[in-house]
Design a protein around this motif. Structure first.
Motif, PDB file in Angstrom:
ATOM      1  N   LEU A  84       0.745  -1.100   0.038  1.00 22.98           N
ATOM      2  CA  LEU A  84       0.093   0.004  -0.082  1.00 22.98           C
ATOM      3  C   LEU A  84       0.970   1.159   0.007  1.00 22.98           C
ATOM      4  CD1 LEU A  84      -2.760   1.385   0.062  1.00 22.98           C
ATOM      5  CD2 LEU A  84      -2.850   1.150   2.744  1.00 22.98           C
ATOM      6  N   LEU A  85       1.897   1.336   0.917  1.00 21.45           N
ATOM      7  CA  LEU A  85       2.806   2.382   0.996  1.00 21.45           C
ATOM      8  C   LEU A  85       3.321   2.569  -0.674  1.00 21.45           C
ATOM      9  CD1 LEU A  85       4.365   4.906   2.452  1.00 21.45           C
ATOM     10  CD2 LEU A  85       5.921   2.982   3.037  1.00 21.45           C
ATOM     11  N   GLY A  86       3.810   1.549  -1.057  1.00 24.35           N
ATOM     12  CA  GLY A  86       4.667   1.526  -2.534  1.00 24.35           C
ATOM     13  C   GLY A  86       3.635   2.259  -3.506  1.00 24.35           C
ATOM     14  N   LEU A  87       2.352   1.622  -3.537  1.00 24.95           N
ATOM     15  CA  LEU A  87       1.515   2.197  -4.392  1.00 24.95           C
ATOM     16  C   LEU A  87       1.179   3.572  -4.066  1.00 24.95           C
ATOM     17  CD1 LEU A  87      -0.675   1.588  -6.750  1.00 24.95           C
ATOM     18  CD2 LEU A  87      -2.231   0.696  -4.703  1.00 24.95           C
ATOM     19  N   VAL A  88       1.055   4.186  -3.067  1.00 21.57           N
ATOM     20  CA  VAL A  88       0.546   5.509  -2.717  1.00 21.57           C
ATOM     21  C   VAL A  88       1.784   6.278  -3.118  1.00 21.57           C
ATOM     22  CG1 VAL A  88       0.511   7.295  -0.909  1.00 21.57           C
ATOM     23  CG2 VAL A  88      -0.779   5.124  -0.727  1.00 21.57           C
ATOM     24  N   CYS A  89       3.000   5.885  -2.979  1.00 23.51           N
ATOM     25  CA  CYS A  89       4.332   7.004  -3.374  1.00 23.51           C
ATOM     26  C   CYS A  89       4.328   7.032  -4.847  1.00 23.51           C
ATOM     27  CB  CYS A  89       5.545   6.343  -2.536  1.00 23.51           C
ATOM     28  SG  CYS A  89       5.707   6.563  -0.871  1.00 23.51           S
ATOM     29  N   VAL A  90       4.211   5.705  -5.507  1.00 23.61           N
ATOM     30  CA  VAL A  90       4.484   5.666  -7.040  1.00 23.61           C
ATOM     31  C   VAL A  90       3.163   6.504  -7.658  1.00 23.61           C
ATOM     32  CG1 VAL A  90       4.333   4.159  -8.930  1.00 23.61           C
ATOM     33  CG2 VAL A  90       5.565   3.394  -6.855  1.00 23.61           C
ATOM     34  N   SER A  91       2.127   6.584  -7.121  1.00 25.32           N
ATOM     35  CA  SER A  91       0.994   7.170  -7.678  1.00 25.32           C
ATOM     36  C   SER A  91       1.022   8.714  -7.676  1.00 25.32           C
ATOM     37  CB  SER A  91      -0.561   6.738  -6.950  1.00 25.32           C
ATOM     38  OG  SER A  91      -0.628   5.583  -7.048  1.00 25.32           O
ATOM     39  N   ILE A  92       1.422   9.217  -6.379  1.00 24.78           N
ATOM     40  CA  ILE A  92       1.821  10.692  -6.125  1.00 24.78           C
ATOM     41  C   ILE A  92       2.764  11.020  -7.239  1.00 24.78           C
ATOM     42  CG2 ILE A  92       2.417  12.370  -4.482  1.00 24.78           C
ATOM     43  CD1 ILE A  92       1.104  10.812  -2.276  1.00 24.78           C
ATOM     44  N   ALA A  93       3.733  10.228  -7.195  1.00 26.88           N
ATOM     45  CA  ALA A  93       4.966  10.749  -7.814  1.00 26.88           C
ATOM     46  C   ALA A  93       4.704  10.797  -9.553  1.00 26.88           C
ATOM     47  CB  ALA A  93       6.305   9.971  -7.775  1.00 26.88           C
ATOM     48  N   VAL A  94       3.954   9.743 -10.047  1.00 23.77           N
ATOM     49  CA  VAL A  94       3.658   9.708 -11.239  1.00 23.77           C
ATOM     50  C   VAL A  94       2.664  10.768 -11.604  1.00 23.77           C
ATOM     51  CG1 VAL A  94       2.186   8.455 -13.107  1.00 23.77           C
ATOM     52  CG2 VAL A  94       3.854   7.409 -11.739  1.00 23.77           C
ATOM     53  N   GLY A  95       1.423  11.161 -10.512  1.00 24.25           N
ATOM     54  CA  GLY A  95       0.562  12.045 -10.800  1.00 24.25           C
ATOM     55  C   GLY A  95       1.149  13.577 -10.798  1.00 24.25           C
ATOM     56  N   MET A  96       2.222  14.036  -9.738  1.00 20.51           N
ATOM     57  CA  MET A  96       2.993  15.099 -10.139  1.00 20.51           C
ATOM     58  C   MET A  96       3.759  15.179 -11.237  1.00 20.51           C
ATOM     59  SD  MET A  96       2.069  16.901  -7.356  1.00 20.51           S
ATOM     60  CE  MET A  96       3.502  17.976  -7.356  1.00 20.51           C
ATOM     61  N   GLY A  97       4.350  14.208 -11.881  1.00 22.37           N
ATOM     62  CA  GLY A  97       5.058  14.186 -13.171  1.00 22.37           C
ATOM     63  C   GLY A  97       4.085  14.636 -14.356  1.00 22.37           C
ATOM     64  N   VAL A  98       3.006  14.101 -14.127  1.00 18.21           N
ATOM     65  CA  VAL A  98       1.798  14.280 -15.286  1.00 18.21           C
ATOM     66  C   VAL A  98       1.416  15.589 -15.414  1.00 18.21           C
ATOM     67  CG1 VAL A  98      -0.361  13.775 -16.321  1.00 18.21           C
ATOM     68  CG2 VAL A  98       1.157  11.960 -15.581  1.00 18.21           C
ATOM     69  N   TRP A  99       1.080  16.135 -13.879  1.00 16.50           N
ATOM     70  CA  TRP A  99       0.809  17.496 -13.667  1.00 16.50           C
ATOM     71  C   TRP A  99       1.892  18.539 -14.410  1.00 16.50           C
ATOM     72  CZ3 TRP A  99       2.525  21.041  -9.381  1.00 16.50           C
ATOM     73  CH2 TRP A  99       2.040  22.455  -9.589  1.00 16.50           C
ATOM     74  N   GLN A 100       3.215  18.429 -14.104  1.00 21.32           N
ATOM     75  CA  GLN A 100       4.214  19.341 -14.518  1.00 21.32           C
ATOM     76  C   GLN A 100       4.385  19.151 -16.257  1.00 21.32           C
ATOM     77  OE1 GLN A 100       5.918  21.373 -13.020  1.00 21.32           O
ATOM     78  NE2 GLN A 100       5.378  21.336 -11.170  1.00 21.32           N
ATOM     79  N   TYR A 101       4.285  17.877 -16.617  1.00 20.20           N
ATOM     80  CA  TYR A 101       4.178  17.649 -18.184  1.00 20.20           C
ATOM     81  C   TYR A 101       2.969  18.627 -18.802  1.00 20.20           C
ATOM     82  CZ  TYR A 101       4.008  15.336 -22.824  1.00 20.20           C
ATOM     83  OH  TYR A 101       3.906  15.339 -23.826  1.00 20.20           O
ATOM     84  N   ASP A 102       2.158  18.360 -18.133  1.00 21.49           N
ATOM     85  CA  ASP A 102       0.896  19.083 -18.768  1.00 21.49           C
ATOM     86  C   ASP A 102       1.198  20.795 -18.662  1.00 21.49           C
ATOM     87  OD1 ASP A 102      -0.674  16.759 -19.185  1.00 21.49           O
ATOM     88  OD2 ASP A 102      -1.798  16.985 -17.592  1.00 21.49           O
ATOM     89  N   ALA A 103       1.597  21.128 -17.754  1.00 22.78           N
ATOM     90  CA  ALA A 103       1.842  22.630 -17.672  1.00 22.78           C
ATOM     91  C   ALA A 103       2.893  22.901 -18.709  1.00 22.78           C
ATOM     92  CB  ALA A 103       2.527  23.000 -16.093  1.00 22.78           C
ATOM     93  N   TRP A 104       3.936  22.152 -18.728  1.00 30.35           N
ATOM     94  CA  TRP A 104       4.960  22.429 -19.957  1.00 30.35           C
ATOM     95  C   TRP A 104       4.193  22.329 -21.360  1.00 30.35           C
ATOM     96  CZ3 TRP A 104       6.458  18.485 -23.765  1.00 30.35           C
ATOM     97  CH2 TRP A 104       7.508  18.835 -24.436  1.00 30.35           C
ATOM     98  N   GLN A 105       3.173  21.385 -21.641  1.00 32.07           N
ATOM     99  CA  GLN A 105       2.435  21.333 -22.886  1.00 32.07           C
ATOM    100  C   GLN A 105       1.635  22.524 -22.791  1.00 32.07           C
ATOM    101  OE1 GLN A 105       3.114  18.947 -25.095  1.00 32.07           O
ATOM    102  NE2 GLN A 105       2.056  20.092 -26.479  1.00 32.07           N
ATOM    103  N   ALA A 106       1.150  23.018 -22.045  1.00 31.44           N
ATOM    104  CA  ALA A 106       0.147  24.120 -21.885  1.00 31.44           C
ATOM    105  C   ALA A 106       0.783  25.430 -22.450  1.00 31.44           C
ATOM    106  CB  ALA A 106      -0.550  24.523 -20.581  1.00 31.44           C
TER     107      ALA A 106
END
Length: 264
Positions: free
Chosen positions: A14-36
């Motif tokens: 569960l801890l691994g899943l939470v850490c990976v999900s947060i990191a991937v989500g933050m990466g996607v958010w920054q990528y979307d900002a770059w694309q915007a």
């Protein structure tokens, strides 16, 4: 033998899943900002029909990417105590100059205000020699721009000449809150034009740093690397936990067999 999906390891999973999900989500958010940012650079809104500034940005909103260069209409009252000059604005034929900037309320006299670039003057012009903005309610149209902030130092914080058009510098001069943006007036005000103030243009904007957009994609990569590292830590922990328990159980079973065989 403890298996990978044993209930004893659910906490690690569960801890691994939470850490990976947060990191991937933050990466996607920054990528979307770059694309915007990339998409905004491809769209020229400077010739679009003007809209009320309140339709594009609110007083507490971050600057909208889709609002870059958008013509907006502003109706309000100028705040002359907030008038400043912003240096480093090259005029025609490369002449050194400054922007004449005064905040204007968006609405009544107590409403939040937005800085307005009223025009351009040659470097060395005394602010006291320039006309005050008109009193009473004023209507104007200009191009919406994000606030500047490259960190350039102000050589003399006590004067009325700023190196950049930073909201943090202007908000100290007025009682109202300020929008997270400014407006470059399409035409100088009548009183300014009569006093020799030239119209400001978007060509006088400082060159945007390429690092601004690059920073978002670098942050995205950083978050995704963190996600991969979290997966690696989870894998190592679970592997060590299961292999260690398996060895302990094997040693225990070997010990029991030895005891049984030694019994007469």
């Amino acid at each position: 033998m403890v298996r990978w999906w044993s209930m004893r390891l659910w906490g690690a999973h569960l801890l691994g899943l939470v850490c990976v999900s947060i990191a991937v989500g933050m990466g996607v958010w920054q990528y979307d900002a770059w694309q915007a940012r990339r998409d905004a650079e491809r769209i020229d809104l400077t010739h679009a029909e003007p809209v009320a500034i309140t339709e594009v940005i609110g007083p507490d909103d971050p600057f909208p990417t889709v609002g870059l260069g958008r013509p907006v209409e502003v109706r309000g009252t100028f705040l002359p105590e907030g008038t400043v000059l912003v240096s480093g604005r090259a005029g025609e034929k490369g002449r050194d100059g400054d922007w004449l900037v005064t905040p204007i309320t968006v609405g009544d006299a107590s409403a939040p205000a937005v800085p307005v670039v009223r025009g351009w003057v040659p470097t060395g012009t005394d602010l006291a020699s320039l006309p005050a903005p008109p009193a009473g309610e004023v209507d104007l149209v200009g191009w919406l721009q994000p606030p500047e902030g490259s960190g350039q130092a102000d050589d003399d914080p006590r004067d009325d000449v700023l190196p950049e058009l930073r909201i943090a510098d202007l908000v100290q001069r007025v009682d109202q809150d300020l929008y997270g943006a400014y407006v470059v007036a399409e035409e100088p005000l009548p009183g300014d034009a009569a006093a020799g103030v030239d119209g400001a243009t978007l060509d006088q904007l400082p060159q945007a740093s390429r690092f601004t957009g690059l920073r978002n994609i670098l942050y995205a990569i950083e978050w995704w690397v963190f996600a991969a590292f979290a997966v690696f830590l989870w894998f190592r922990y679970v592997r060590d936990a299961t292999s260690g328990r398996a060895l302990d159980e094997a040693d225990a079973e070997a010990g029991e067999d030895a005891v049984v065989r030694s019994d007469p």
